[in-house]
Design a protein around this motif. Structure first.
Motif, short mmCIF file in Angstrom:
data_model
loop_
_atom_site.label_atom_id
_atom_site.label_comp_id
_atom_site.label_asym_id
_atom_site.label_seq_id
_atom_site.Cartn_x
_atom_site.Cartn_y
_atom_site.Cartn_z
N ALA A 41 30.85 2.50 1.52
CA ALA A 41 30.40 3.74 0.89
C ALA A 41 29.88 4.75 1.92
O ALA A 41 30.25 5.93 1.90
CB ALA A 41 29.31 3.43 -0.13
N ALA A 189 33.36 1.79 -3.91
CA ALA A 189 32.42 2.18 -2.86
C ALA A 189 32.95 3.38 -2.08
O ALA A 189 32.21 4.32 -1.80
CB ALA A 189 32.18 1.00 -1.91
N GLY A 193 30.57 5.38 -3.82
CA GLY A 193 29.57 4.32 -3.77
C GLY A 193 28.14 4.81 -3.81
O GLY A 193 27.28 4.23 -4.48
#
Length: 225
Positions: A41, A189, A193
């Motif tokens: 992320a 993600a 995310g």
């Protein structure tokens, strides 16, 4: 417990039908809010989303294959050494029960929901800053993302779950299912995310994940009789 790799067959139809679902669901739940989730992320927020996904998902796919092979080592133990006992199934059941109970107890003891997820995010941020990965692109980005993800995944709950599943289930379906679960979580993600993590409940994830582990321990045990 010995013999060749487990292949699809009529005798194991009920188990094989659920192997993909079991591995996909367990891995997906286990990866939500995990360190590898935040590595993907945070990196995707500052670098190419496609290259980040390639590096992180590729690393998790590699770790899945390794975990499945380790699981098959338990499956290949000669029956003579185990006196005919299904060691692979016992290992899987024990692992599921342990992680299931641990996840539920940990979830029940959480005082501040989200604190653990925040800690995972901070650890991932620190790891990325120390690696000097920010600012890289192309193959260096993919390789570094792959390396960091592998380091974070070693010994993780999702890896142990994959080993346990592969010891008792069809290895091919477990591998495909686990990779699908990893790709789904990593995709989430990469795409959002940081935003999604604000709505993740560590307590809910713990209860759901623990419940799944216990359910699959039960289904594996029932399959022995």
């Amino acid at each position: 417990a010995g013999g060749a790799l487990m292949l699809p067959g009529v005798a194991h139809a009920s188990i094989l039908d659920s192997a993909f679902v079991q591995s996909t669901s367990l891995i997906f739940i286990s990866e939500l809010g995990d360190k590898t989730f935040f590595i993907a992320a945070l990196l995707a927020a500052r670098a190419s989303k496609l290259l980040t996904f390639a590096g992180c998902a590729g690393a998790l796919a590699l770790m899945t294959v390794v975990s499945v092979l380790i699981g098959q080592i338990f499956h290949q133990v000669p029956a003579g050494l185990t006196r005919g006992l299904p060691l692979d199934d016992y290992v899987a059941i024990a692992s599921f029960v342990f992680f299931g109970i641990k996840a539920i107890l940990d979830a029940a003891q959480i005082e501040e929901d989200g604190a653990g997820i925040a800690e995972e995010s901070e650890e991932a941020e620190e790891t990325l800053e120390q690696s000097g990965l920010y600012g890289k692109s192309g193959w260096p980005l993919v390789l570094e993302a792959c390396t960091l993800t592998i380091a974070a995944e070693v010994g993780d709950r999702s890896q142990i779950a994959t080993i346990a599943l592969a010891a008792a289930q069809n290895p091919y379906l477990v591998a495909f299912g686990a990779i699908a679960g990893h790709c789904a979580a990593t995709g989430m993600a990469v795409l959002g995310g940081s935003f999604i993590s604000k709505y993740l409940s560590e307590r809910v994830i713990g209860f759901v994940g623990g419940g799944l582990f216990l359910v699959f321990a039960l289904t594996t045990a029932v399959g022995l009789f």
